[in-house]
Structure formats: C-alpha cells, structure tokens
Design a protein around this motif. Structure first.
Motif, PDB file in Angstrom:
ATOM      1  N   ALA A  94      41.838  44.530  33.782  1.00  0.00           N
ATOM      2  CA  ALA A  94      42.838  43.476  34.055  1.00  0.00           C
ATOM      3  C   ALA A  94      42.614  42.280  33.137  1.00  0.00           C
ATOM      4  CB  ALA A  94      42.741  43.044  35.518  1.00  0.00           C
ATOM      5  N   LYS A  95      41.362  41.902  32.955  1.00  0.00           N
ATOM      6  CA  LYS A  95      41.065  40.767  32.079  1.00  0.00           C
ATOM      7  C   LYS A  95      41.473  41.078  30.639  1.00  0.00           C
ATOM      8  CE  LYS A  95      37.336  38.594  34.715  1.00  0.00           C
ATOM      9  NZ  LYS A  95      35.911  38.247  34.812  1.00  0.00           N
ATOM     10  N   SER A  96      41.178  42.286  30.194  1.00  0.00           N
ATOM     11  CA  SER A  96      41.526  42.667  28.814  1.00  0.00           C
ATOM     12  C   SER A  96      43.043  42.627  28.611  1.00  0.00           C
ATOM     13  CB  SER A  96      41.032  44.080  28.490  1.00  0.00           C
ATOM     14  OG  SER A  96      39.681  44.181  28.781  1.00  0.00           O
ATOM     15  N   ILE A 106      45.800  37.324  38.058  1.00  0.00           N
ATOM     16  CA  ILE A 106      45.855  36.907  39.475  1.00  0.00           C
ATOM     17  C   ILE A 106      44.889  37.749  40.308  1.00  0.00           C
ATOM     18  CG2 ILE A 106      47.390  36.432  41.422  1.00  0.00           C
ATOM     19  CD1 ILE A 106      49.708  36.641  39.461  1.00  0.00           C
ATOM     20  N   PRO A 107      43.894  37.084  40.928  1.00  0.00           N
ATOM     21  CA  PRO A 107      42.940  37.842  41.743  1.00  0.00           C
ATOM     22  C   PRO A 107      43.479  38.116  43.146  1.00  0.00           C
ATOM     23  CG  PRO A 107      42.248  35.545  41.546  1.00  0.00           C
ATOM     24  CD  PRO A 107      43.574  35.654  40.851  1.00  0.00           C
ATOM     25  N   VAL A 108      43.147  39.295  43.655  1.00  0.00           N
ATOM     26  CA  VAL A 108      43.606  39.695  44.998  1.00  0.00           C
ATOM     27  C   VAL A 108      42.397  40.205  45.778  1.00  0.00           C
ATOM     28  CG1 VAL A 108      45.023  41.414  46.216  1.00  0.00           C
ATOM     29  CG2 VAL A 108      45.968  40.200  44.243  1.00  0.00           C
ATOM     30  N   HIS A 109      42.381  39.897  47.082  1.00  0.00           N
ATOM     31  CA  HIS A 109      41.353  40.396  48.002  1.00  0.00           C
ATOM     32  C   HIS A 109      41.872  41.716  48.578  1.00  0.00           C
ATOM     33  CE1 HIS A 109      38.854  40.555  51.639  1.00  0.00           C
ATOM     34  NE2 HIS A 109      38.059  39.668  51.070  1.00  0.00           N
ATOM     35  N   HIS A 110      41.021  42.724  48.596  1.00  0.00           N
ATOM     36  CA  HIS A 110      41.475  44.073  48.970  1.00  0.00           C
ATOM     37  C   HIS A 110      42.050  44.144  50.397  1.00  0.00           C
ATOM     38  CE1 HIS A 110      41.505  48.436  48.689  1.00  0.00           C
ATOM     39  NE2 HIS A 110      40.889  48.506  49.833  1.00  0.00           N
ATOM     40  N   ILE A 111      41.406  43.452  51.332  1.00  0.00           N
ATOM     41  CA  ILE A 111      41.862  43.492  52.738  1.00  0.00           C
ATOM     42  C   ILE A 111      43.219  42.802  52.866  1.00  0.00           C
ATOM     43  CG2 ILE A 111      41.318  42.667  55.078  1.00  0.00           C
ATOM     44  CD1 ILE A 111      39.434  44.784  54.130  1.00  0.00           C
ATOM     45  N   GLU A 112      43.333  41.712  52.130  1.00  0.00           N
ATOM     46  CA  GLU A 112      44.599  40.967  52.103  1.00  0.00           C
ATOM     47  C   GLU A 112      45.718  41.889  51.592  1.00  0.00           C
ATOM     48  OE1 GLU A 112      44.483  38.177  48.888  1.00  0.00           O
ATOM     49  OE2 GLU A 112      45.376  36.618  50.112  1.00  0.00           O
ATOM     50  N   ALA A 113      45.413  42.629  50.547  1.00  0.00           N
ATOM     51  CA  ALA A 113      46.421  43.536  49.976  1.00  0.00           C
ATOM     52  C   ALA A 113      46.831  44.595  50.997  1.00  0.00           C
ATOM     53  CB  ALA A 113      45.875  44.182  48.704  1.00  0.00           C
ATOM     54  N   ARG A 306      50.862  35.278  45.415  1.00  0.00           N
ATOM     55  CA  ARG A 306      49.888  34.262  44.960  1.00  0.00           C
ATOM     56  C   ARG A 306      50.454  33.475  43.785  1.00  0.00           C
ATOM     57  NH1 ARG A 306      45.263  36.505  46.299  1.00  0.00           N
ATOM     58  NH2 ARG A 306      45.637  35.178  48.089  1.00  0.00           N
ATOM     59  N   PHE A 307      51.113  34.168  42.872  1.00  0.00           N
ATOM     60  CA  PHE A 307      51.653  33.469  41.697  1.00  0.00           C
ATOM     61  C   PHE A 307      52.755  32.496  42.120  1.00  0.00           C
ATOM     62  CE2 PHE A 307      54.061  32.784  37.834  1.00  0.00           C
ATOM     63  CZ  PHE A 307      53.030  32.485  36.948  1.00  0.00           C
ATOM     64  N   VAL A 308      53.552  32.902  43.099  1.00  0.00           N
ATOM     65  CA  VAL A 308      54.606  32.012  43.609  1.00  0.00           C
ATOM     66  C   VAL A 308      53.956  30.741  44.171  1.00  0.00           C
ATOM     67  CG1 VAL A 308      56.348  31.758  45.436  1.00  0.00           C
ATOM     68  CG2 VAL A 308      56.249  33.868  44.075  1.00  0.00           C
ATOM     69  N   LYS A 309      52.799  30.885  44.811  1.00  0.00           N
ATOM     70  CA  LYS A 309      52.133  29.739  45.437  1.00  0.00           C
ATOM     71  C   LYS A 309      51.507  28.793  44.403  1.00  0.00           C
ATOM     72  CE  LYS A 309      48.788  28.424  48.850  1.00  0.00           C
ATOM     73  NZ  LYS A 309      48.141  28.725  50.079  1.00  0.00           N
ATOM     74  N   TYR A 310      50.787  29.331  43.437  1.00  0.00           N
ATOM     75  CA  TYR A 310      50.032  28.472  42.518  1.00  0.00           C
ATOM     76  C   TYR A 310      50.747  28.230  41.178  1.00  0.00           C
ATOM     77  CZ  TYR A 310      46.018  29.097  45.622  1.00  0.00           C
ATOM     78  OH  TYR A 310      45.188  29.100  46.703  1.00  0.00           O
ATOM     79  N   GLY A 311      51.658  29.119  40.818  1.00  0.00           N
ATOM     80  CA  GLY A 311      52.356  28.985  39.539  1.00  0.00           C
ATOM     81  C   GLY A 311      51.467  29.218  38.332  1.00  0.00           C
ATOM     82  N   LYS A 312      50.259  29.688  38.572  1.00  0.00           N
ATOM     83  CA  LYS A 312      49.360  30.008  37.452  1.00  0.00           C
ATOM     84  C   LYS A 312      48.303  31.011  37.905  1.00  0.00           C
ATOM     85  CE  LYS A 312      46.378  26.071  38.415  1.00  0.00           C
ATOM     86  NZ  LYS A 312      45.680  24.911  37.987  1.00  0.00           N
ATOM     87  N   GLY A 313      47.603  31.560  36.951  1.00  0.00           N
ATOM     88  CA  GLY A 313      46.543  32.514  37.266  1.00  0.00           C
ATOM     89  C   GLY A 313      45.183  31.848  37.174  1.00  0.00           C
ATOM     90  N   VAL A 314      44.122  32.676  37.143  1.00  0.00           N
ATOM     91  CA  VAL A 314      42.764  32.139  36.983  1.00  0.00           C
ATOM     92  C   VAL A 314      42.294  32.454  35.566  1.00  0.00           C
ATOM     93  CG1 VAL A 314      42.116  32.322  39.411  1.00  0.00           C
ATOM     94  CG2 VAL A 314      41.750  34.292  37.892  1.00  0.00           C
ATOM     95  N   ASP A 315      41.222  31.769  35.125  1.00  0.00           N
ATOM     96  CA  ASP A 315      40.741  32.099  33.781  1.00  0.00           C
ATOM     97  C   ASP A 315      39.767  33.288  33.849  1.00  0.00           C
ATOM     98  OD1 ASP A 315      38.074  31.185  34.097  1.00  0.00           O
ATOM     99  OD2 ASP A 315      38.768  29.118  33.794  1.00  0.00           O
ATOM    100  N   LEU A 316      39.300  33.700  32.689  1.00  0.00           N
ATOM    101  CA  LEU A 316      38.544  34.953  32.629  1.00  0.00           C
ATOM    102  C   LEU A 316      37.154  34.854  33.254  1.00  0.00           C
ATOM    103  CD1 LEU A 316      39.589  36.108  29.041  1.00  0.00           C
ATOM    104  CD2 LEU A 316      40.552  36.814  31.232  1.00  0.00           C
ATOM    105  N   SER A 317      36.753  33.653  33.693  1.00  0.00           N
ATOM    106  CA  SER A 317      35.428  33.525  34.305  1.00  0.00           C
ATOM    107  C   SER A 317      35.444  33.904  35.802  1.00  0.00           C
ATOM    108  CB  SER A 317      34.897  32.097  34.138  1.00  0.00           C
ATOM    109  OG  SER A 317      35.702  31.204  34.879  1.00  0.00           O
ATOM    110  N   PHE A 318      36.618  34.130  36.381  1.00  0.00           N
ATOM    111  CA  PHE A 318      36.697  34.544  37.795  1.00  0.00           C
ATOM    112  C   PHE A 318      36.062  35.932  37.911  1.00  0.00           C
ATOM    113  CE2 PHE A 318      38.531  35.677  41.867  1.00  0.00           C
ATOM    114  CZ  PHE A 318      38.582  34.453  42.533  1.00  0.00           C
TER     115      PHE A 318
END
Ligand code: KG4
Ligand code: ZN
Length: 338
Positions: A94-96, A106-113, A306-318
């Motif tokens: 995903a990062k690549s 966009i990071p997702v928690h498995h249980i949430e999904a 999640r993207f609708v909520k924050y309008g952005k993703g996380v950087d590659l250090s997540f």
C-alpha cells in the motif's frame, strides 16, 4: 471517489476497488489453502504466500473494475491488528502504491472494517452494538458513531473461530473448520450440554468470553468416541451460539441499544443466523457471505469513510501493529493527524 483497498492481516490476500457512487467494483480474494495441511495458519508461510499472491490479485482487482492505478483516488489498507508478518506485506504494498502513484494512504483497523462491511449493504443507524466473531477475534463493541467506539468485552483466551477450527481438526474435518461444523451440525442434535462459559457472570467478566475450557471439553468428548460427529458438532455449536447471544443481549440491555451488527467470519454461521432471526425486539444485521470473511471491499469502504472525515491520508511513517484495540485506534489517528 474511488478507493483501492488492501487486506492481508491473516491468510487471505485481497484487493478491492470501491466507488462511492457505484459501490464495490471488484473484490478479489486469494485464500491460502496451503494452511489446510497444518490445520492452522503458519505465519511465515502466510507472509510468503501474500508476497506471491499480491500482484496477481491487484492486477485482477483493477482489471475487474476496468481501471488502472491512475484512476484511483486513494489507497486504503489494513494496518492492524493481525499477524505482523502478514500485515507488513499488505502495508508495504500500500505504501509503495501510494508513493509511486501519489495517492493518499488511508489506514484501516481490521475489526472496524469487519463492522463497516455491513454498511456496504445498508447504512445502520448509530448507536449499535457490534459482535465481532472471527478466527482471530471475539469482541463486543458499542459503536456510537464512526470512530467513536467503546470496548465492552472480548475473549480472555481463544477466539471463537479459532475454537471452531480446532474442534473441526479434532473431528478430522477440513480447514477452516467453521463451515464444516456448520454443515455437519445441521444433521446432528444437542446430545451433550457443554458448558456456557462465563454466562451469568456478574463482575468484570460479565461481557468477556472464554472458550478454551469449552474447546477442551469438546475435544475430550470426541476422543471418548461415544457420540456421532454430527451430534458433537451440534452440541458444540449450540454452546457457542447460546453464549455469544446471551452476552450480546445482556449488553443490549445494559447499554440500552436495540441494534446489533454481527461481523467477522463466524457471522456466516447458519445456526447463528437462524437463532438471531427468532429474537424479536432487537434488530440484527449481518453481511452477505462474501463480506463475512476477510476481504478488501470492507477495507476500501472504511478507508473511504475515513477520507471523507479527514480529507487527507497519513504519511509513510504510519506503521503496522500486531495488536491495538479498536477503541484506541481513533486516538492514534487523531494524534497522527494533529
Ligand atoms: O474474519 P475471518 O475471515 O478471519 C479473521 O479475521 O480471523 O474469519 C475466519 C474464521 C475461521 O475461523 C472460520 O472457521 C470461521 O471464520 N467461519 C465460520 C463459518 N465460516 C467461517 N465459523 C462458523 N460457521 C461458519 N459458517
Ligand atoms: Zn477478519
């Protein structure tokens, strides 16, 4: 908006494309049948299989959706919890992709999904209770809103799907064992009243589960060889379902909710579905079978929310994590975004 979803937290390699206007355009799942030889998931083998399967699965998911990477608006991926060696394969991919194609990650928690897989069929009004039952998890979560989760209880030892798999192994059935027990139990009857663990507990374990003692009791009974496989399967399955539903209904009472979402692989169980259909004052939701077990459509959709909520993703250090409770995940995201 078009989101590419990636799931690799256990032994299924999956990539999906979700379009917020048209729904799920593709959802390719490659299940690692190789683990059937061992009756359980071997982490190193799972990781190697993900590495081998990922690109063909990605290629098929994009082709099925009739698009290429440049048409995608964001890349969502399961970052936690799960087998860490499996998770990092999907997360690295995903990062690549996010880096090379310059798309938000966009990071997702498995249980949430698993929980929000239900929304792919129908939006559910908040608050609701989620009973998450899979190979790696057994949890009761109060969902007050998207990213507002209260952890109510969980298993103190084995996850419910894991127990289905281990009992199936003792009965010489295939892997994963849940669907085999489900089918076999349809021809059996409850001849042994196995324990309903922690049911009736008043204290801190009121909403917790413990299935390892039940598993041992069932395996001992199998070794005695008195009852048929069908009757053992039915007796075991009834004990599990009664325990799950009793705790769920107690939690509905305590937290004053009348909607329950059942999620995760075990939500495919036909007897569980039959039993909830008999409960009249609570509305139960569970996903169609292809969205019960691990899949990337649920990841892409949760990533979209999640993207609708924050309008952005996380950087590659997540980073990927083997463990993090669902109720802790929103804070991790907020810390990261602030
Ligand atoms: O959600 P999932 O694909 O993976 C995890 O996140 O763990 O769940 C897999 C689990 C396996 O343990 C499998 O035996 C169980 O779900 N399962 C079932 C049924 N279908 C799958 N358990 C009971 N009855 C079923 N019909
Ligand atoms: Zn799962």
């Amino acid at each position: 908006m078009i989101v590419l979803g990636i799931e690799s937290s256990c032994d299924d390699t999956s990539v999906a494309v979700y379009d917020s206007e048209r729904g799920v355009l593709s959802n390719v799942v490659s299940s690692q049948l190789i683990h059937a030889n061992f009756g359980g998931v071997y982490p190193e083998i799972a990781a190697r299989e993900h590495t081998k399967n990922f690109l063909p699965v990605l290629d098929k998911a994009l082709k099925d959706a009739k698009m290429s990477l440049k048409d995608v608006d964001a890349v969502a991926c399961t970052f936690m919890p799960g087998l860490i060696v499996s998770l990092v394969v999907g997360v690295s991919a995903a990062k690549s992709l996010s880096f090379a194609a310059e798309k938000p990650l966009i990071p997702v928690h498995h249980i949430e999904a698993h929980i929000f897989a239900n929304f792919l069929v129908k939006e559910i009004e908040y608050p609701f209770l989620a009973l998450v039952v899979s190979g790696g998890h057994t949890e009761l979560v109060l969902v007050k809103d998207f990213e507002d989760y209260v952890y109510i209880g969980g298993t103190l030892d084995d996850a419910v799907g894991e127990v289905f798999d281990k009992v199936a192994r003792a009965l010489d059935l295939g892997f994963p064992g849940g669907p085999f027990i489900d089918r076999l139990a349809q021809q059996g009857k409850e001849v042994i009243k196995f324990p309903r663990p922690l049911v009736g507990e008043k204290g801190e374990n009121r909403f917790n589960f413990s299935f390892s003692g039940l598993k041992t009791a069932v395996i001992k009974e199998i070794r005695k060889g008195i009852y048929s496989k069908e009757d053992i399967a039915a007796s075991f399955q009834n004990a599990i379902i009664e325990t799950l539903l009793k705790k769920t209904l107690d939690a509905c009472n305590e937290f004053n909710v009348n909607r329950v979402v059942i999620a995760g692989g075990v939500s495919a169980n036909s007897k569980l579905r039959e039993e909830v259909s008999k409960i009249k004052d609570i509305e139960f939701y569970y996903p169609p079978l292809y969205l019960c077990t691990d899949n990337a459509a649920m990841v892409a959709y949760t990533g979209y929310k999640r993207f609708v909520k924050y309008g952005k993703g996380v950087d590659l250090s997540f980073e990927a994590k083997a463990r993090l409770r669902i109720d802790k995940f929103p804070q991790l995201l907020r810390d990261f975004h602030s």
